[in-house]
Scaffold this motif. Structure first.
Motif, PDB file in Angstrom:
ATOM      1  N   GLY A  61       0.818  -1.202   0.000  1.00 33.02           N
ATOM      2  CA  GLY A  61       0.000   0.000   0.000  1.00 33.02           C
ATOM      3  C   GLY A  61       0.853   1.252   0.000  1.00 33.02           C
ATOM      4  N   LEU A  62       1.954   1.213   0.728  1.00 32.89           N
ATOM      5  CA  LEU A  62       2.875   2.345   0.763  1.00 32.89           C
ATOM      6  C   LEU A  62       3.526   2.536  -0.605  1.00 32.89           C
ATOM      7  CD1 LEU A  62       4.062   4.448   2.719  1.00 32.89           C
ATOM      8  CD2 LEU A  62       5.842   2.800   3.276  1.00 32.89           C
ATOM      9  N   ALA A  63       3.918   1.426  -1.230  1.00 33.47           N
ATOM     10  CA  ALA A  63       4.516   1.499  -2.564  1.00 33.47           C
ATOM     11  C   ALA A  63       3.528   2.089  -3.569  1.00 33.47           C
ATOM     12  CB  ALA A  63       4.967   0.109  -3.010  1.00 33.47           C
ATOM     13  N   GLN A  64       2.274   1.630  -3.504  1.00 29.51           N
ATOM     14  CA  GLN A  64       1.267   2.162  -4.433  1.00 29.51           C
ATOM     15  C   GLN A  64       1.066   3.657  -4.228  1.00 29.51           C
ATOM     16  OE1 GLN A  64      -2.302  -0.281  -5.369  1.00 29.51           O
ATOM     17  NE2 GLN A  64      -1.503  -1.678  -3.815  1.00 29.51           N
ATOM     18  N   MET A  65       1.126   4.104  -2.975  1.00 28.89           N
ATOM     19  CA  MET A  65       1.008   5.541  -2.710  1.00 28.89           C
ATOM     20  C   MET A  65       2.171   6.295  -3.331  1.00 28.89           C
ATOM     21  SD  MET A  65       0.604   7.587   0.923  1.00 28.89           S
ATOM     22  CE  MET A  65       2.339   7.396   1.413  1.00 28.89           C
ATOM     23  N   MET A  66       3.375   5.734  -3.230  1.00 34.04           N
ATOM     24  CA  MET A  66       4.546   6.395  -3.795  1.00 34.04           C
ATOM     25  C   MET A  66       4.472   6.485  -5.319  1.00 34.04           C
ATOM     26  SD  MET A  66       6.292   7.315  -1.240  1.00 34.04           S
ATOM     27  CE  MET A  66       6.308   6.934   0.519  1.00 34.04           C
ATOM     28  N   LEU A  67       3.697   5.595  -5.930  1.00 31.56           N
ATOM     29  CA  LEU A  67       3.556   5.604  -7.386  1.00 31.56           C
ATOM     30  C   LEU A  67       2.460   6.555  -7.866  1.00 31.56           C
ATOM     31  CD1 LEU A  67       3.918   1.753  -7.954  1.00 31.56           C
ATOM     32  CD2 LEU A  67       5.575   3.500  -8.634  1.00 31.56           C
ATOM     33  N   ARG A  68       1.668   7.094  -6.951  1.00 34.87           N
ATOM     34  CA  ARG A  68       0.591   8.008  -7.330  1.00 34.87           C
ATOM     35  C   ARG A  68       1.161   9.358  -7.745  1.00 34.87           C
ATOM     36  NH1 ARG A  68      -4.670   6.543  -4.590  1.00 34.87           N
ATOM     37  NH2 ARG A  68      -5.217   8.731  -4.760  1.00 34.87           N
ATOM     38  N   PRO A  69       0.614   9.996  -8.789  1.00 36.79           N
ATOM     39  CA  PRO A  69       1.166  11.267  -9.281  1.00 36.79           C
ATOM     40  C   PRO A  69       1.207  12.380  -8.231  1.00 36.79           C
ATOM     41  CG  PRO A  69      -0.364  10.343 -10.872  1.00 36.79           C
ATOM     42  CD  PRO A  69      -0.489   9.505  -9.636  1.00 36.79           C
ATOM     43  N   ILE A  88      12.645   0.798   9.484  1.00 35.18           N
ATOM     44  CA  ILE A  88      13.115   1.981   8.759  1.00 35.18           C
ATOM     45  C   ILE A  88      13.563   1.606   7.351  1.00 35.18           C
ATOM     46  CG2 ILE A  88      14.959   3.714   8.661  1.00 35.18           C
ATOM     47  CD1 ILE A  88      14.887   3.669  11.785  1.00 35.18           C
ATOM     48  N   LEU A  89      14.339   0.541   7.245  1.00 29.73           N
ATOM     49  CA  LEU A  89      14.902   0.165   5.945  1.00 29.73           C
ATOM     50  C   LEU A  89      13.854  -0.419   4.998  1.00 29.73           C
ATOM     51  CD1 LEU A  89      18.310  -1.197   7.232  1.00 29.73           C
ATOM     52  CD2 LEU A  89      17.871   0.960   6.037  1.00 29.73           C
ATOM     53  N   LEU A  90      12.874  -1.152   5.535  1.00 29.96           N
ATOM     54  CA  LEU A  90      11.778  -1.617   4.686  1.00 29.96           C
ATOM     55  C   LEU A  90      10.952  -0.436   4.191  1.00 29.96           C
ATOM     56  CD1 LEU A  90      10.567  -4.778   6.649  1.00 29.96           C
ATOM     57  CD2 LEU A  90      11.647  -4.743   4.384  1.00 29.96           C
ATOM     58  N   PHE A  91      10.691   0.501   5.081  1.00 30.64           N
ATOM     59  CA  PHE A  91       9.981   1.738   4.720  1.00 30.64           C
ATOM     60  C   PHE A  91      10.725   2.429   3.579  1.00 30.64           C
ATOM     61  CE2 PHE A  91       8.522   6.086   5.272  1.00 30.64           C
ATOM     62  CZ  PHE A  91       7.233   5.968   5.743  1.00 30.64           C
ATOM     63  N   GLY A  92      12.053   2.462   3.694  1.00 30.48           N
ATOM     64  CA  GLY A  92      12.862   3.130   2.682  1.00 30.48           C
ATOM     65  C   GLY A  92      12.791   2.472   1.316  1.00 30.48           C
ATOM     66  N   GLN A  93      12.613   1.143   1.272  1.00 29.01           N
ATOM     67  CA  GLN A  93      12.497   0.463  -0.016  1.00 29.01           C
ATOM     68  C   GLN A  93      11.276   0.943  -0.788  1.00 29.01           C
ATOM     69  OE1 GLN A  93      13.211  -3.803  -0.421  1.00 29.01           O
ATOM     70  NE2 GLN A  93      14.096  -3.832   1.630  1.00 29.01           N
ATOM     71  N   ALA A  94      10.209   1.246  -0.074  1.00 31.58           N
ATOM     72  CA  ALA A  94       9.025   1.787  -0.745  1.00 31.58           C
ATOM     73  C   ALA A  94       9.233   3.250  -1.119  1.00 31.58           C
ATOM     74  CB  ALA A  94       7.798   1.651   0.155  1.00 31.58           C
ATOM     75  N   MET A  95       9.876   4.006  -0.244  1.00 36.02           N
ATOM     76  CA  MET A  95      10.063   5.441  -0.484  1.00 36.02           C
ATOM     77  C   MET A  95      10.916   5.730  -1.710  1.00 36.02           C
ATOM     78  SD  MET A  95      10.418   7.194   3.279  1.00 36.02           S
ATOM     79  CE  MET A  95      10.554   8.811   2.514  1.00 36.02           C
ATOM     80  N   VAL A  96      11.852   4.824  -2.039  1.00 33.16           N
ATOM     81  CA  VAL A  96      12.723   5.078  -3.186  1.00 33.16           C
ATOM     82  C   VAL A  96      11.924   5.149  -4.488  1.00 33.16           C
ATOM     83  CG1 VAL A  96      13.278   2.680  -3.808  1.00 33.16           C
ATOM     84  CG2 VAL A  96      14.995   4.476  -4.151  1.00 33.16           C
ATOM     85  N   LEU A  97      10.739   4.548  -4.502  1.00 37.80           N
ATOM     86  CA  LEU A  97       9.906   4.596  -5.707  1.00 37.80           C
ATOM     87  C   LEU A  97       9.445   6.013  -6.024  1.00 37.80           C
ATOM     88  CD1 LEU A  97       7.701   1.412  -5.187  1.00 37.80           C
ATOM     89  CD2 LEU A  97       9.857   1.647  -6.453  1.00 37.80           C
ATOM     90  N   ARG A  98       9.478   6.880  -5.027  1.00 39.40           N
ATOM     91  CA  ARG A  98       9.145   8.287  -5.249  1.00 39.40           C
ATOM     92  C   ARG A  98      10.370   9.178  -5.095  1.00 39.40           C
ATOM     93  NH1 ARG A  98       6.796  11.097  -8.390  1.00 39.40           N
ATOM     94  NH2 ARG A  98       4.837   9.982  -8.096  1.00 39.40           N
ATOM     95  N   ALA A  99      11.065   9.055  -3.956  1.00 44.53           N
ATOM     96  CA  ALA A  99      12.199   9.946  -3.687  1.00 44.53           C
ATOM     97  C   ALA A  99      13.358   9.690  -4.643  1.00 44.53           C
ATOM     98  CB  ALA A  99      12.663   9.783  -2.242  1.00 44.53           C
TER      99      ALA A  99
END
Length: 206
Positions: free
Chosen positions: A92-100, A156-167
């Protein structure tokens, strides 16, 4: 009621130009709002900046809050349920990071990550912390052999794997040799994210 367009415009301008570089006059003009409205509702530039942070935090809660709460509740059933619930939260976090719309949010948040202000306190407490807390609870249920600080580090590091899809969007696209993350690339990345999570959490206790 304050226009969401004003806050979205403020987030975009503050994210691109920073607090000092952004102009409330330009923000008002771009959003079709009178300058007097900004002064009336927010008291000025600082108040608008904090309101922009609140707006991001509220938007993240709206997208993630209920799903995260359900996953935490489901994950209490067993370690296996906790792993599956965590995979759901991470996806769900990854999908959010992929949203425009998260593009503008990320610019704002990254500036606050680098140079934290009162706005970061609000972003972290009201948006990031609840998700991280869910990660910690679920990892603790799935891997009770880990020490508390190890669990937090893993979260923290799992969270970061999703965040890289946006950041890290530019690097992701360059590495995959694509101009944008289309449906095929998104599916690949989400599948790999799930596989990473399952591999990490199934690691045998030392």
């Amino acid at each position: 009621m304050v226009s969401a367009t004003l806050l979205d415009t403020a987030i975009d301008q503050f994210g691109k130009l920073g607090f000092e570089g952004a102009s409330t006059r330009d923000i008002a003009r771009a959003s079709g709002t009178a300058m007097s409205s900004i002064t009336y509702h927010f008291g000025g530039k600082q108040g608008l900046y904090l309101a922009a942070a609140e707006h991001i935090a509220a938007s993240i809660r709206n997208l993630q809050g209920e799903a995260v709460a359900r996953a935490v509740a489901t994950g209490q059933e067993s370690p296996a349920a906790a792993i599956e619930a965590l995979a759901t939260v991470l996806d769900g976090l990854a999908q959010m990071m992929l949203r425009p719309e998260t593009e503008a949010w990320s610019r704002f948040i990254i500036r606050e990550q680098q140079f934290p202000t009162e706005a970061f306190d609000r972003l972290f407490t009201r948006a990031m912390q609840p998700i991280l807390d869910a990660f910690v609870q679920l990892i603790g249920r799935a891997r009770p052999d880990l020490a508390d600080r190890e669990i937090v580090a893993m979260a923290i590091l799992l969270f970061g794997q999703a965040m890289v899809l946006r950041a890290g969007r530019a690097a992701v696209c360059r590495a995959l040799k694509v101009d944008r993350i289309d449906e095929e690339a998104a599916a690949l990345l989400r599948a790999r994210l799930r596989a990473n999570l399952l591999c990490i959490l199934s690691e045998k206790p030392r």
